[in-house]
Every structure is written in C-alpha cells, then in structure tokens.
Design an enzyme around this catalytic site. Structure first.
Site, short mmCIF file in Angstrom:
data_model
loop_
_atom_site.label_atom_id
_atom_site.label_comp_id
_atom_site.label_asym_id
_atom_site.label_seq_id
_atom_site.Cartn_x
_atom_site.Cartn_y
_atom_site.Cartn_z
N GLU A 25 0.89 -1.17 0.00
CA GLU A 25 0.00 0.00 0.00
C GLU A 25 0.92 1.21 0.00
O GLU A 25 1.45 1.60 1.03
CB GLU A 25 -0.92 -0.04 1.22
CG GLU A 25 -2.19 0.79 1.04
CD GLU A 25 -1.90 2.28 1.05
OE1 GLU A 25 -1.97 2.90 -0.03
OE2 GLU A 25 -1.60 2.82 2.12
N CYS A 48 -1.69 9.09 2.53
CA CYS A 48 -1.56 8.56 1.18
C CYS A 48 -2.79 8.89 0.35
O CYS A 48 -2.74 8.91 -0.88
CB CYS A 48 -1.30 7.05 1.21
SG CYS A 48 -2.51 6.11 2.16
#
Length: 519
Positions: free
Chosen positions: A272, A306
C-alpha cells in the site's frame, strides 16, 4: 508559563499511562519484553521539538529470537478455533477503547496530526477489531460440482504463517491493526516493524494489549514487535523465507525495494504505497460540499496521508469561482500545536519533510507554476520545532513532472479542464492510482467516472473527498500504489493459503477430462 506547565504535566501523565519510560526496550513477543542493546533512538515531537523518550533498538539478535518465537507460536495458534481467536481480538478492541484518549494523544504528539485525528486513528483500530470478530465466523470457502461421478469439490483457506507488517509514520498504529487483527483471526502470527519516526506509539500498543494476551493464555509470539531502524531490521526481514507475507505501507520507492527482495524468494507482498489523488469538480457540483471535502483532503494531517488530495481538476466555467472560495477557506485555517482543540493543521513530521516541501515548491516555479497561496515555513516562537508550514496552492497550466510526483506535504495543484474525457485523462495520467473523487450531481458524469474507462484508482468516490476511507471496504490502489488491499471486504484472503480439495466417495477412479488410463 502556566499553560506550558499544564501541557507538560499532561504529556507526562499520558506517557506514564501508556507505560512509556525514559528508555524503552524495542522488542516484544506479546507479554515479554526483550533486553535490546541497539543504539538508542530518540523520539522528538514535531509539535514542540521536545525529546519524548528513547528506544533501545532491536538488533539482529532480537530479530532471530522473535522469529523463532513466532514460529513456535504459529504451531499452536493456528489450531485454535477461529471464533476463539476472534474473541481475543474482541477483547483487544475493548482494551483499546479504554486507552483511546492517551493513545490518540501520543499519536498526535509523536507524529504531529491533530488530536481529533489521533483519536480517529485509534477508532480505526477499534473498528477493525469489531470487523475481525465477525470475520472469525465467516472464513468461507466454496463448493462446486465435479464432472466426475461420486466426487465432490470444494475450496478452503488455511493460515499462512508469519505475517510481517511494515507500517509508515503517518498512521503509526492503525495500519498495524488493519493487518494484525485480520491476520490473527486467520490463524497467523504477526511481526511488526513500525516506522523509526514513531516507535513510541508502537511500543504503547504492545503495552495496551499485553494484559489481554496474558488473560487469554495466548502463546508468546503471536503478536510481536521489532522497533528498530533498517540498520538492524532491514533486508534480513525481507529476505527471510520463514516470513511468507510482507505487508508494507509507505512510499513507492520503498515498496519497489520490498517487492523486489521478497519477490526474489517468491514470497508474497501486500503493498500500500504512494498516492497522487485528484478531485474533479464539474459545473454540476455542489461547490460548498466540494470545498469542505477539498479542505480536509488537502490539509488534513498536514497533507501527510496517502489519500491526501494533491490535484484539483476544475471545469473552466467554475474555475475562478471555486478558486476564490478555496483561497478564502485557506486563509481561515488555524495552524498550531496539534494538541490544542482549535488547531486544524499541525506540523510536518520532521525537518526532512519540510525540506522536501520546499524543494517541490521550487520545482513548481521552475516548471511554470504559479504559487497563489502559502508555502512558507513558520518561524514564530510557538513554531520553534521548525516543522510548521503554511499549506500551499499552486496553479498549473499543465500537468508537469512535479505534479505527477507525490509530495508528502500540503501542496495542492489546480488544473483546468474543458470536457469530461480530458478531466478523466488528467486524473489517470499519473503513475499512482490510489484514491479519486468527482463532485457532480450529473448522473452521466458520475457513472462515466465510475465506469471501466473512468477512474483507474483503487478507490473512486462521488461527492465525497479522496481521504477518509472506512474499514469495511478493501483499501488500496493500482499502478505504483502497489495493487495490494488491506482492511475490509475479502482482503482476509491474502493472509491465508488457498486449497482446492476433491473427494471421491465412490468405488471407481474416473479421471478428469474423460482420460482413459487403464492397465
């Protein structure tokens, strides 16, 4: 002076509650802390520059002890019925509820996100515990009809083994919980290497859960911590064949290295990684709704998510109107100590992040961009840590190379578009593919955005921002975001090995595809 003394006292009380002392061992196998002898790494708060505490880093010696203990624990833990494993996770969730405020405060103080976001991160941990409890009774397989008479076929999932979790500084505790709680109910054991920038938050988590593990006689080695820099815990972790899965959250650069090293031994990775998330704003958008979403997405966590909003792709007919609203909103943002209730934007995590922010702004100017707001380093006494900046807005005539990169800071790019095909092309024309959003009340526009030739991201939202995913949906993205999925939905399958079974309950042995092989 009185306020400073009060805050200092509150921080010391918080550290004491979480078991954080002046010097802390960096390795734990659940309830047992190992005596670590690595170099002492100090954690400093970006909020005020204060030294919080020291960590005696875990070394290669402790790494080997932890991995061996994890292997032993796995032999026992995988035999415990999944619902009973879920009961332990339920109790971990309840224990986190009791420590939500002090842990949220430590996350805020050590990382720099505002206190409400720190509390929200701990709530994510609690939520994933609740999700995992239900999951412990739903580790479903499949049954199917065989082409052969008197045969039955089905698929089932078995525990995988040791799951290595590498977490990033911006979510110092939630990412571990996303992985660890699901892995636990799947019958796996976990070895956690947290970011070296936020080791104290990880140590606090293990202090919180230790009593639950002890009360339930959970084998030593089911949940393990290795707090140390890559100097001690690095490629040896990635190369270790005893660790079948590495789940890593962080930059794309880091993820490429993890993927390469683990891939060379044919291990599994759950990656991720970076995001470069855009919001498309159309003439049919509710602009007030869009404004609130953009504001949180762009400046929340000081742009260090993110899923932070990095790009605004605005239709030319409403561009100036929305820009005016956005500038007005930015001017009202309260920047300050993340523990103060009125603060909306805290500091960047460290001075290195500030330098990256400055370098990106210089590239914006060199590549024809126009800085229309912010970008300064704040130097007043209350910002003495040197980690505070003013969120920045840059107008771009085109999507240049700096716009296609992820700057982990509050830097927002404004781009114009004329038609939806162009907007979607701009949205997709970056290496990353994590989160995306469109604001529109036009059904055709929103359905196009969600179609197979619309957004190419792992997350695509309509009339909500790019940031703030729920734990029920699988979280992750495409392209250089890594392709991994963690947290909700059926992401549990990555933590298990899949097996197809065929049972012959007849007296003959027919072969598949009608093959004849007789002696």
């Amino acid at each position: 002076m009185q306020n400073l003394q009060t805050q200092t006292s509150a921080i010391q009380e918080m550290l004491s509650t979480l078991g954080i002392t002046e010097f802390n061992n960096g390795a734990c196998t659940g309830t047992q802390w190992l005596n670590t002898n690595g170099d002492i790494l100090y954690s400093y708060s970006p909020a005020d520059g204060s030294k919080i505490a020291g960590i005696k880093q875990a070394t290669a010696n402790e790494y080997e002890l932890v991995i061996q203990q994890a292997q032993n624990a796995y032999e026992i833990w995988r035999r415990v019925p999944a619902p009973k494993r879920g009961e332990v996770v339920r109790q971990i969730g309840d224990r986190l509820r009791k420590f939500k405020e002090p842990l949220g405060k430590l996350v805020s103080y050590e990382m720099g996100k505002i206190y409400q976001e720190g509390l929200g991160e701990v709530q994510e941990m609690i939520d994933i515990c609740d999700f995992s409890v239900g999951l412990s009774r739903q580790l479903y397989g499949l049954t199917m009809h065989s082409e052969r008479k008197n045969h039955r076929m089905y698929e089932q999932y078995h525990p995988l083994g040791i799951v290595g979790v590498i977490s990033a500084f911006n979510f110092p505790v939630a990412v571990w919980a996303w992985n660890a709680m699901i892995a636990m109910v799947c019958g796996d054991v976990v070895v956690w290497k947290p970011s070296s920038k936020t080791l104290l938050s990880a140590i606090a988590c293990h202090h919180i859960i230790a009593s639950v593990l002890k009360e339930n006689d959970v084998p030593e080695g089911v949940l393990n911590l290795l707090a140390g820099s890559s100097k001690y815990i690095g490629d040896n972790f990635l190369e270790d064949k005893r660790v079948p899965l590495i789940s890593a959250t962080g930059s794309t650069r880091m993820g490429k290295r993890v993927g390469r090293i683990v891939g060379e031994r044919l291990g599994r990775t759950l990656l991720e990684l970076g995001g470069n998330n855009a919001i498309i704003i159309t003439p049919d958008a509710d602009l007030e709704l869009a404004l609130r979403a953009v504001l949180f997405g762009a400046v929340g966590t000081c742009g260090q998510r993110c899923t932070s909003t990095r790009r605004l792709i605005i239709h030319e007919d409403i561009y100036e109107t929305f820009k005016t609203k956005l500038l007005s909103a930015y001017k009202q943002i309260k920047i300050g100590n993340p523990l103060e209730p009125s603060t909306l934007v805290g500091p960047l995590v460290d001075k290195g992040a500030v330098e990256d922010f400055q370098k990106a702004i210089e590239q914006v100017k060199l590549q024809g961009g126009n800085i229309i707001y912010g970008g300064q380093i704040l130097t007043e006494e209350k910002f003495a840590s040197g980690c505070y900046v003013t969120p920045c807005i840059a107008e771009m005539k085109e999507q240049t190379s700096i716009v296609t990169e992820e700057t982990f800071a509050p830097l927002l790019y404004l781009l114009k578009y004329r038609n939806m095909v162009t907007a979607i092309h701009l949205q997709n024309d970056v290496p990353q593919g994590l989160s995306s959003s469109i604001f529109s009340n036009n059904l055709k526009e929103t359905e196009l955005f969600l179609s197979h030739w619309g957004s190419d991201c792992g997350i695509a939202n309509v009339n909500i921002g790019t940031s703030g995913a729920e734990i029920g949906g699988a979280f992750g993205g495409e392209k250089e975001t890594g392709g991994g999925r963690e947290s909700g939905s059926d992401s549990w399958k990555v933590y298990m090995r899949r097996q197809t079974n065929t049972i012959n309950y007849g007296g003959e042995l027919p072969l598949a595809q009608g093959i004849k092989f007789e002696v």
